[in-house]
Structures are given as structure tokens and as C-alpha cells.
Write an enzyme that holds these catalytic residues in place. Structure first.
Site, mmCIF file in Angstrom:
data_model
loop_
_atom_site.group_PDB
_atom_site.id
_atom_site.type_symbol
_atom_site.label_atom_id
_atom_site.label_comp_id
_atom_site.label_asym_id
_atom_site.label_seq_id
_atom_site.Cartn_x
_atom_site.Cartn_y
_atom_site.Cartn_z
ATOM 1 C CD GLU A 72 0.774 -0.116 13.462
ATOM 2 O OE1 GLU A 72 -0.325 0.296 13.877
ATOM 3 O OE2 GLU A 72 1.204 -1.267 13.653
ATOM 4 C CB ILE B 32 -0.958 -0.004 1.201
ATOM 5 C CG1 ILE B 32 -0.202 -0.244 2.522
ATOM 6 C CG2 ILE B 32 -2.029 -1.058 1.014
ATOM 7 C CD1 ILE B 32 -1.068 -0.106 3.769
#
Lengths: 303, 772, 160
Positions: free
Chosen positions: B726, B489
Site C-alpha cells: 500500500e 490478486i
């Protein structure tokens, strides 16, 4: 009601009903004729950067459109015989930024133009569109106000008329613009000035809508303030001139600035609101803070 | 296993780069679908109540379009009106009870955009508001005792007793604070979109912009009662996800399939930006309350943390977000007496969901602000505060986990400090402030630091339960193809997974491909979430490649009549004892189709008790430190981020350029969350759902970034790598808050720190403009 | 109406409503899907193309204004089958991650580089301020543009 689908495979793929009536004049006379004939039923489009927002494929939003993009008489920047700076309404902000004439007469307009969107928007957005779209946050309007600009409107029926930008704006998106009229020129009268400034406090460093904007101009001779113009955007339904603060400063001068008085005067001149971008309180404070900051700079320069 | 020089550790150019830079890459709206109709969703406009009726304008010829409401679901094959996530409580179409604005109530598809638009203008919902006012935010949920959707607790030692003792001890300091964060919108630049189509034989297929093909697969199987092979889900090139395309694509995919079944043809649904912003998931708003005791030497003695999250109207992924939140809530610091309690509360707003960080940023905001508060009270330098308290190898976390390996905590702190010249930078900022004050300038510089940790991979037994699987298949001419459900992505998985396989087999990267992420072609290696794609899936892929290698060894043994187990692979060559018996060409000749497969293997000695929330919450953690310099304008409250220095321990950088890109992108999202990304909610709906009004940083807002990669290898990750996706978003917000506090002396406790909030905080103090 | 325009050097004609967005004419009418829609309001720049030598958000240009215009899209940036240095650097130096902003970003950067010499990083940032990226933090985009600029300045490269 079904939209007619032409047999052309491209149009079929796009599914776009060929509905919008288009006028695409090359001359101002043609443009005025079309506007005169259709009035409010005909929507003018210049750069399209406001009008085209929210356009969707397959949705015809306007019955009739008057495309001004190629009307050469609506573009261009000139200095008139009386020294006024004359800007065609369909002049883009990119053209304004590049203009040495604007740099000489009203450099704040270039500063303001540089804060509009980014390259892509500056290349298409026009000063006329900015003025007529009449957002309270319009970026060029405070500068035009501080310069006591006039607007030249024209209609096929009555010819041209000129009015002050302040008379043009009668309320939130309420303009003294007849249905058969177009804005054709923006005029910045020649005036001796020694200092100008512009500050836009926006939502980010580019592609930003003003939360508060201030445009200022003044003339200082031998350390004495002759006059000062202070215009604000995004703090009222239309652009406002801080007349009370201007008078106070003209009487008092900028040295030993009466800051508390200036702040009080400003409070009466601005009427900001809360909206999704900011608060009335913030706009009020920032308008005052930025003004004082600019005035201190002016004072330092003039001392 | 191949070691030494190789493709791992090199900044190999993105393997999918060519299509992206030429415009050839096909995102869902680029894929030619000449037969597809266009679909759209009609949504509720009240936050709580009943959907009484749907009125279809009788003057419109509805036979020219298809429409689907909850009444149509049974005839379209729906077994249960629920989109399966953790549960299936969230309806695919509103069947009467309205729990939030923007609930899907009806679907329409038409052959052209024009007709679709016209149809949408001709349908109205009849809604009746509930008798009691809806619960529209976390404060209201707390005040009104809204239902608790999930709750968890963690205990170590006895925090209450320790705090009581500390309160009575004059040498100790008690720090208390309430730290709040609002929603954050993922704002991927490509909006959500899916194409659904019926398959012959009753199956269905979808393709679109998504992160987790098997999540959509599971949801469609469940919704329609289909067998696994009857559902095919494929990811198209996807323009960003950040968690926002983890679960909601299941809803959109279901809608597209419903319309496709109704129309008996493909249907494409691509969200307009405004719809995407108001209707899809966002980061959970949070309210975190800290009460902690610190000793005079700055060390943390006891902490009690309460975490409340705003779940929105349906459970969706909230329990997992809360879980991660509480597991990180005490911070990356030593503390013997800790109590963490977390709740996720119901509100009548669109359900919140995954966004990079997934609960960790919210609690990091709080624990770092609390640390700064303590540092200020104790007169300890903020960096020194972290140095004295941070968890090191051998230390124990709040769940009783001993940190046994890959703990680059000290290294990232020291590296960020060195890179930024911490002391000099702080001194220079102080000097600038003094000079600015003398000169009458409104600009004030400040410098702050933040430190955080982030558990890599799924929490606790998540990976064990998931049993992710990947395969490596031999193609023609010795090329190998990776079969995994991991989606690229933007984060570079279609480059780093081939790098891992290439390194394992000692092949040039040109010989490694990745299969398209289609559920009928690739096994379920798990979702593309939780910072697991490199660490967990990469390891599975590495092992699958090794399995392929072993299969080739067995094949050679059979072919050459050699004893079982006598052929071994070194890199891409095969040996019998010390004799090289075959190279890659020879060994793979005629073996096309041979596969190696591997299922996730949990590292030994890592265990977690889901009931007591004790044990090894994550097999390994990432560590990060951020130093940021800001300049605050006292006149306007605007904060400019001058520069940011970060150091992150990623175990091993498979591709340093890709890792740095993840860090820099996450950092800017963290800076946006810190300063300008404000989701303004009005009556339960996002009021600023336009890119003009939801502010993310432009290139002129973004600072120059200095990115340091620290490597404390993780033995169970591929070549030592662990998760990085993250953690970069966890630290910037508190680092900026610390820098603002250094600059102007205000302690901000709520995000975002918009100019409005900063100016209000300044004005709450004394006048800031001075006399000059 | 029938609109005739030159796109990437090729004369094209489309039938479209006069107020159809140039973006849709390019993507659907002409099948040039390289130009992307990110917001439909001129904020994100993903739809950036060059019209008559200036940048434009194609989602804001009514196709009637493209009558007789010369348009360059991402598909027209490469020269024959050779990548423009910008494209090469974006692909190799981390300027592209998810890639959705990349076409608009490269078009904006290309026009900027055509007109600038030895730009500073701040000037590069200003040139791409109208192109939003959510993945990269802009750092490697600025690096890629700077590298392409340096290549042009050194006279080497040109296209490759």
C-alpha cells in the site's frame, strides 16, 4: 414473448434470440434500397464503435440493422477532378491516418484522427459514423467545419444531394438526414491554405473525449492574412465556427493580435455547458486560451 | 534457517505467469458452469426513504425465472438479514428502510442472459422518499450533524497549550489548512463476480473474484447459520482487487447463494462495469484540518489534526479505515505535542470501503501539504524540511511508540534525492520556467517531493486477535505444498510465498506449490489486505516450513533409533551431530501427508492499548519518498507527469521484480488519484460510472518511473521483509501537488487536481498568458 | 445467422444473432475465454483481438461483420506449444500481475511488433494506449515489449 431457441448447442449456450433482421449489402445500390424500404426502422452500422457501446449478451437492441462494413463504394479516399478531397463515409480513421492524399490536403484531419480512442478504435471507427453520430465532441467534425466540408447524402428515391456540414447539423443530434438516406461521402473542397492547426484538450492522453477542440486553417500571403477559419467542438450542441472572431481577424490581421477583442468575440460564438467531464467556465477559458496560442504561432510564422 | 545465496532476493518469474500470458488462466467468468443460471440485482433509486413495494409485471411468466426479495429470506435459510463485516447491520436485501441509492432490493436469476434481461425490464420498485432531504456528502454531514459512526482520538503531550504558546511567539510560524479528498474507484479491470451453488446436505459453495475467502466464509456462515464445514469458498484467478474485493464479495456471494438456493442450481452473478462502479465500495472521502506550529529552524513543534471521513450509509470497514487514518495523521515526523481527532460520518451514499492505503493516503495528502506550506513560509527547501523533521530509529510517534527497528526513513529520502538529482532537477525546472516565460511558452516545469510512512500489517492487536495460521504439507516425491488463505490478486503472493518456503527448506522453487485458496483445503491465514501477506503470512509460512522440517527430523530419529532431538536440519539435509544422515529425498520418502503448521506469533515487546490508542500501533513501518517532475500547461491547466523517482524501504525484497511492480502500480494509482480520478456524485450516486468518464491513466499518461528499493531488514518478517503493497499510493499525490506549486505557484488543497481546478486556481491569481 | 470465420487458424462456424458481440461469440460460442470483458464500451482494451489484420475491441464488433474474417485471439499468439517472445517477457519480466489486461495487451503489442522495427518506448506506449492496466503502472509492460522488440531485432529468439 419467448425468443425461439434453435437446437444448435452453440446458440443455446449463448442464449441469444435470433431476432435482429440483418441487411449486409455489398453495393451502395443495395444499401440504399434497404434503407429506402425500411427508413428509420433500419439502423445503419459501420465501425460500430458508437452503436455497439452498451450491447449486452442476449439483448437484441435493434429490430433491423443495415451493415455497411462491406460496401466498397463507401470506402476510399480520392482527389476529384476539381481537386476536392473525397472520402468515403465508411473509411476508417486508420485509413485516413495512412493516406498521403489527406496529409496533403487536410493534415489536421490526420491529427484529429490520431486523437480518437486508440489503435483499436481507429481501426474500426469511420468518418461517416463520427459525423452522423453527431456527438458535440465528435473529433473529426471541427476539422471538417474549418475546411468547409460538404456531405453527400443519397437515397434510392431521390439520388444524391450535397450540403455544407454546417447546414447538416440543425441542433443537438438533429440532422438534415432523411430516414431513407445514408451519408455516402465527405468532401473537402480544394482551397489554397498555408497554415492549419488542431488541438484537442481531452480527459487524458489517449482514449479521451474532447473537453474542447479547435481546428483552424488560414491563408497568409506576403505576411497578410487572407482568411482564417476557426471551428470548435464540445462548446455547443453542434460544431461552431467562430464567425465573429474570424471576421475580426480577417479585418485586422494576425500581427499585433487584438487578443482581448478576439477573446470577447469568441465568447459570443461558443456556448459550452457543465457536464460530468468538465465545466462551461473551463471550456470557455480553454477555447480562448488555445485559440490565442494558435494565433500567436500563426503570427510568428507569418512575420 | 538457510541463508546466503538462494531464491529469496531473486526476481523469479511469476509462477502463475504461463496461464496469464496464454489466456488459459480462469477468472470467474471463464470457469465452465454449464448448469448455472445468470443472476442480477435490482437496486434502489432513491438515497433515503422506504421501499414500499416491488411490482412484478403480471404479463411476464415469472415461473421461468427465480426471484428473491427480503420476504423470501427466511424460507431460504437466512437467520439474520445482515452481511457480516465488523457488524451485520448492512442488509443483504433491502427490507424497507432505504439508506442509499443502489441498495440491493431484489435478485433475479434466469437460464439465459436474454431471459434475465427481459425479466429485469419487468420489475419496478415503489419507493417513497424520506421527509427530510438525504445527506449526500461530507460537507452536508458535518453541517447537519450527521450521526458519527465511529470516532477515535490520539494525544501526546499538550498540543493546545503548545499551539497557544507558539501563537504568541514571534519566532514561530503557525500553519493552518483544510485538505480534502474525494472518492476513488478501484477500477480493477475484471469486474466483481461470484458463482454460488447449493451443496448436498444443506451447505453452500461459492467461487469468484475475491481477496478474502474467509471473510466470505464468515459472512455466509453468519447469514445462513451454517457450520464452518458447510460453507466452501474458493478464490478464482482474480483480475485486480486493491481492496475493492475485500468485503463486497461477501454481499455478492450471499446474493449468488440466495439465488442458487431458490433455483436449486448454481447461479453466476458477474457485474457489468457500470453497476460495479456505482454500487460497490470506494475510497472514503476525507476532510483533514491541520493547525501546526513550526520553529524558525523548520522543525515541527506542535500539531492538531482533525480527520473527518465520509463513511456512507453502513459501518462496514469504516472503523478500521478511520483507525489507520488517525494513526498516520500526524505524519512521519517528530513532534512532542500532538492531538489527532477523527470521526467517520454517516451519509446517504453507498458505503465506502477498502482501497489500497485505507485512510493513510487521505491523511498523507494533508500532512505533506502542511509540510510544504510550512517550508514555503519559512523559506526552507522542501526536501530539507523532511530531512530535519523525519522520524528516525529511536524516535517516538504520536502514540508513544519508540521506533526500535527497520527504520529506513533517512535512507529513502536520501536515495530519492540522489536518484532524481534533486537540486539539479529543481534548478533545471526553474531555468525552464524562466526560459519558457521569455519565449512565451505556456509550459512550466516544477519538481516536488513527498515523504510518508505506512504501518505494515493489522493495527495494534489485530494480528494477535486474528491468529493467522498456515501449513506446509509434504506431497509426493518430496514436493511441498503451502496451505494458506492468502490470495494472489496480481501482487505475486503465489510466487513469493513459495520463494520463502523454498529458501527456508533450501529446495529448488520447482519443488514448492501452493494449494488452491479454498476454505475446505487451507487454514485461515487472514485476509489479503493491510500489506500483511508477505510480512505476516510469509513469516507464518516460513515457520510452518520449519515445523515440517522439525517433523521430518523427529521421523528420522524414530526410523534410525536416534535420541530425541539429536537430528537437526540444515537447509534440505538432515544431520546427526556433524554426520549427514539423510538428504531431502530420503528424509521425505514415505512421509507424504506430513505437515508443519504455525500460528501467528506476535513479536515480543510490541503492545498496543486499543482503549487509549497508545503504544505500538504497528510492529513495523514501511517508509517511502517520491520525487516527481511535472509540466503544467498554463493555457489548459493540464499537468503532465514527466517522471517520478521513488524510494521505498521494504525491509527485504523477496522478489525485487514483484516488489518494483507493486511500487510502480501503486504509484500510478496515486498519480491517477492526484490528477484525473474524479468520482462525480450527483444526488448520492456516481454520475460518471463508465470507463469513458472515470479517467484512469493510459500508457501515454503514465510517466517513466525510476524505482529504488531500500532494505532496512525487519527481524520478525520473513528474511527481513515487511509490507509494501500500500505505501506506494501514499506519496504521489502530495508530491505532484508540490511539483505543481513549484511550477505555477498555486497551493492546491483538494484532490483531484483536475485541469479545471488548476486553471481556476491560476485564474484566481493574475492573468497567466503574459503579453507575448 | 450462421457466421463462418477463421479463428487462430481454424475454420469455425457459429449460430448467433447478427448483432451479437464478437467477444461473446469467441468466449461463449467458441469457448475461447482468453479474451476478456472489462468494460463493454471499447475503453479498456481487455477484449482486443486482431480482425483481418487490424486491432479491434471485440466488444464493439458485431459478429455479422466477422463473416469470412480471419481472427487472432490470445490463444493464437503462441506458435504451436512455444510462447511468443512477448508472452515469455510478460511472464518473466513483470509485464503481467493480475493478468486480466494481459491477453488484450499482448495481442495489441504483437501486432505492433509485427509491423515496427526498433520502436522507441514512446512508440510502444502509443501502441498500447488503448489497453488499460491497473496493476503495473505500465513500466514493466513497456519493458517487456521493448525486450521482445530487441530480441526480434537481433534476429535471435523468434519463438521460444
Amino acid at each position: 414473448m419467448t425468443a425461439a431457441q434453435p437446437n444448435d448447442p452453440i446458440a443455446a449456450a449463448m442464449g441469444v434470440p435470433v431476432e435482429t433482421k440483418l441487411y449486409a449489402p455489398r453495393t451502395l445500390a443495395e444499401a440504399l434500397a434497404a434503407k429506402g424500404e425500411h427508413g428509420a426502422a433500419c439502423t445503419p452500422v459501420a465501425g460500430g464503435t458508437d452503436l455497439m457501446v452498451g450491447a449486452r449478451p442476449g439483448v437484441a437492441r435493434f429490430a433491423c440493422v443495415l451493415d455497411l462494413w462491406r460496401v466498397a463504394e463507401l470506402r476510399g479516399i480520392d482527389v476529384a477532378g476539381d481537386g476536392a478531397l473525397v472520402i468515403g463515409a465508411a473509411t476508417t480513421f486508420a485509413e485516413i491516418i495512412r493516406s498521403p492524399l489527406v496529409e496533403a490536403a487536410a493534415p489536421s484531419l490526420i491529427e484529429a484522427a490520431r486523437t480518437i480512442g486508440a489503435e483499436q478504435i481507429q481501426a474500426r471507427a469511420t468518418i461517416g459514423g463520427n459525423v452522423v453520430n453527431a456527438s458535440p465532441a465528435a473529433d473529426s467534425v471541427p476539422v471538417l467545419s474549418a475546411c468547409d466540408a460538404s456531405l453527400v447524402l443519397a437515397s434510392a428515391a431521390r439520388g444524391e444531394r450535397t450540403m455544407s456540414i454546417h447546414a447538416f447539423y440543425q441542433g443537438y443530434k438533429k440532422l438534415d438526414l432523411a430516414a431513407d438516406e445514408l451519408l455516402v461521402r465527405v468532401v473537402i473542397p480544394k482551397r489554397a491554405w498555408t497554415w492549419s492547426a488542431f488541438r484537442k484538450v481531452g480527459t487524458r492522453a489517449a482514449q479521451s473525449i474532447a473537453k474542447v477542440a479547435v481546428a483552424a486553417r488560414a491563408q497568409v500571403v506576403d505576411g497578410q492574412l487572407k482568411w482564417i477559419a476557426l471551428a470548435y467542438g464540445s462548446v455547443a450542441p453542434t460544431v461552431v465556427r467562430a464567425r465573429a472572431a474570424e471576421s475580426l481577424l480577417a479585418a485586422h490581421g494576425v500581427q499585433a493580435l487584438p487578443e482581448a477583442q478576439v477573446r470577447r468575440a469568441l465568447t459570443s460564438d461558443v456556448r459550452p455547458i457543465d457536464d460530468v467531464r468538465s465545466t462551461a467556465e473551463y471550456r470557455r477559458r480553454v477555447a480562448a486560451n488555445v485559440t490565442i496560442r494558435l494565433l500567436r504561432a500563426l503570427a510568428a510564422r507569418s512575420a | 534457517m538457510a541463508t546466503g545465496t538462494g531464491v529469496v532476493g531473486r526476481s523469479v518469474a511469476r509462477l502463475d505467469g504461463a496461464g496469464k500470458v496464454t489466456g488459459a488462466a480462469r477468472y470467474v467468468d471463464d470457469v465452465p458452469e454449464p448448469e448455472a443460471w445468470f443472476g442480477a440485482t435490482v437496486r434502489t433509486t432513491i438515497a433515503a426513504g422506504r421501499l414500499e413495494a416491488i411490482v412484478w409485471d403480471p404479463d411476464f411468466d415469472w415461473s421461468r425465472v427465480v426471484r428473491v426479495t427480503a420476504d423470501d429470506l427466511p424460507r431460504l435459510g437466512v437467520q439474520v438479514n445482515g452481511v457480516m463485516c465488523i457488524d451485520d447491520a448492512q442488509p443483504v436485501l433491502c427490507a424497507g428502510e432505504i439508506l442509499h441509492r443502489e441498495e440491493p432490493a431484489a435478485l433475479v436469476a434466469a437460464p439465459t442472459q436474454a431471459l434475465l434481461h427481459e425479466a429485469l425490464c419487468r420489475v419496478k420498485l415503489v419507493e417513497r422518499p424520506a421527509g427530510t432531504p438525504p445527506i449526500l456528502d461530507l460537507d452536508a454531514a458535518i453541517a447537519r450533524g450527521a450521526p458519527v459512526i465511529t470516532s477515535y482520538a490520539i494525544r501526546r503531550g499538550d498540543a493546545a497549550a503548545a499551539l497557544a504558546r507558539a501563537a504568541a511567539d514571534p519566532t514561530m510560524k503557525i500553519v493552518e489548512g483544510t485538505y480534502t479528498t474525494g472518492h476513488q474507484e478501484q477500477l480493477y479491470i475484471e469486474t466483481c463476480g461470484m458463482v454460488g451453488a447449493p451443496l448436498p446436505g444443506g451447505g453452500v459453495t461459492v467461487h469468484g473474484s475475491l481477496q478474502c475467502p474467509y471473510y466470505v466464509h464468515k459472512a455466509l456462515k453468519h447469514l445462513f447459520g451454517l457450520a464452518p464445514e458447510q460453507v466452501v469458498v474458493q478464490q478464482d484467478v482474480t483480475g485486480g482487487g486493491f481492496g475493492g474485493k475485500e468485503e463486497y464479495p461477501s454481499m455478492i456471494g450471499a446474493h449468488a447463494v440466495l439465488l442458487a438456493r431458490a433455483a436449486n442450481r448454481p447461479v453466476k452473478i458477474v457485474y457489468e462495469r457500470g453497476e460495479d462502479m456505482v454500487a460497490t465500495t470506494k475510497r472514503h472521502p476525507a476532510r483533514v484540518v491541520w493547525r501546526a506550529a513550526f520553529r524558525a529552524d523548520g522543525t515541527l513543534a506542535a500539531a492538531r489534526v482533525g480527520v473527518d471521513l465520509d463513511a456512507g450509509a453502513y459501518k462496514t470497514l469504516t472503523p478500521v479505515v478511520l483507525s489507520r487514518a488517525i494513526l498516520h495523521a500526524a505524519g512521519p515526523y517528530r513532534c512532542d505535542d500532538v492531538s489527532v481527532e477523527g470521526r467517520a460520518l454517516f451519509t446517504n451514499t453507498p458505503p465506502n470501503g477498502a482501497f489500497r492505503g485505507f485512510g493513510a493516503p487521505q491523511v498523507a495528502w494533508a500532512y505533506e501539504r502542511a509540510m510544504d506550506r510550512a517550508a514555503a513560509l519559512l523559506g526552507v527547501d522542501p526536501l530539507e524540511m523532511r530531512l530535519r523533521n523525519h522520524l528516525r530509529e529511536g524516535d517516538v510517534t504520536a502514540t508513544g511508540q519508540v521506533l526500535r527497528w527497520s527504520v529506513g526513513s533517512t535512507a529513502v529520502l536520501e536515495r530519492a534525492a540522489a536518484s532524481s538529482h534533486w537540486s539539479g532537477l529543481r534548478a533545471a525546472a526553474a531555468a525552464q520556467r524562466a526560459a519558457a516565460e521569455r519565449a512565451g511558452s505556456p509550459l512550466r516545469r516544477g519538481v516536488g517531493v513527498a515523504f510518508c510512512f505506512h504501518g505494515a500489517g493489522f493495527t495494534g492487536n489485530g494480528e494477535v486477535n486474528l491468529k493467522g495460521k498456515a501449513e506446509v504439507e509434504l506431497g509426493p516425491r518430496g514436493v511441498v505444498r503451502i496451505l494458506a488463505a492468502t490470495t494472489d490478486i496480481g501482487q505475486g503472493t503465489r510466487t513469493i510465498l513459495p520463494q520463502i518456503a523454498a529458501q527456508e527448506l533450501d529446495l529448488p522453487i520447482e519443488r514448492v506449490e501452493m494449494e488452491e485458496p479454498r476454505t475446505d483445503r487451507v487454514p485461515d491465514s487472514g485476509p489479503t489486505v493491510a500489506s500483511r501477506s508477505c510480512m505476516v503470512v510469509g513469516k507464518i509460512v516460513q515457520e510452518a516450513a520449519a515445523e515440517l522440517g522439525r517433523a521430518l527430523c523427529r521421523r528420522l530419529e524414530n526410523a534410525r533409533g536416534l535420541p530425541d532431538g539429536s537430528v537437526a536440519r540444515r537447509g534440505s539435509a538432515f544431520f546427526h551431530g556433524d554426520e549427514r544422515v539423510a538428504g531431502w529425498e530420503e528424509a521425505t520418502h514415505g512421509a507424504e501427508g506430513l505437515r508443519g503448521a504455525h500460528v501467528y506469533h506476535h513479536p515480543a515487546g510490541v503492545s498496543f492499548d486499543d482503549k487509549t490508542y497508545q503504544g505500538d500501533a504497528y510492529p513495523v513501518y514501511g517508509w517511502g519518498a517520491d520525487v516527481v517532475e511535472v509540466e503544467v500547461d498554463l493555457d489548459t491547466g493540464e499537468t503532465r507527469v514527466v517522471k517520478i523517482w521513488t524510494a521505498h524501504d521494504v525491509g527485504r525484497a523477496i522478489n525485487p521484480m514483484v516488489v518494483a511492480g507493486q511500487i510502480e502500480g501503486g504509484v500510478l494509482q496515486g498519480l491517477g488519484w492526484a490528477l484525473c480520478e474524479d468520482v462525480v456524485m450527483k444526488d448520492g450516486r456516481m454520475a460518471n460510472g463508465r470507463m469513458t468518464n472515470y479517467i484512469i491513466p493510459t500508457a501515454l499518461d503514465a510517466p517513466e518511473m525510476v524505482t529504488d528499493i531500500v532494505e532496512a531488514p525487519y527481524f520478525h518478517g520473513p528474511f527481513g521483509a515487511k509490507g509494501v503493497g500500500e505505501i506506494p499510493i501514499d506519496g504521489p499525490a502530495p508530491a505532484v501537488a508540490a511539483a505543481i506549486e513549484d511550477a505555477i505557484g498555486v497551493h492546491l488543497a483538494a484532490l483531484p487536481m483536475t485541469p479545471e481546478r488548476v486553471l481556476a486556481a491560476l485564474e484566481a491569481g493574475s492573468s497567466t498568458m503574459g503579453t507575448r | 445467422m450462421r457466421v463462418e470465420l477463421v479463428v487462430n487458424g481454424t475454420a469455425c462456424a457459429v449460430e448467433a444473432d447478427p448483432m451479437a458481440r464478437l467477444l461473446d461469440v469467441l468466449r461463449v460460442g467458441l469457448g475461447l475465454t482468453g479474451t476478456k470483458e472489462g468494460c463493454g464500451e471499447g475503453e479498456c482494451g481487455a477484449c482486443t483481438v486482431i480482425v483481418d489484420g487490424a486491432l479491434a475491441c471485440s466488444c464493439l464488433v458485431p459478429v455479422c461483420q466477422a463473416q469470412g474474417a480471419t481472427v487472432t485471439t490470445i490463444e493464437g499468439v503462441a506458435f504451436a506449444d512455444k510462447l511468443h517472445p512477448l508472452q515469455a517477457h510478460f511472464a518473466e519480466d513483470g509485464g503481467a500481475q493480475c493478468g486480466i489486461c494481459t491477453p488484450g495487451m499482448i495481442v495489441a503489442a504483437k501486432l505492433f511488433l509485427d509491423r515496427s522495427h526498433a520502436p522507441t518506448r514512446e512508440e510502444i506506449r502509443t501502441a498500447i494506449a488503448g489497453n488499460l492496466c491497473r496493476c503495473t503502472g505500465y513500466q514493466r509492460i513497456v519493458d517487456a515489449v521493448a525486450a521482445a522488440a530487441a530480441e526480434a531485432a537481433s534476429g535471435g529468439g523468434g519463438v521460444r
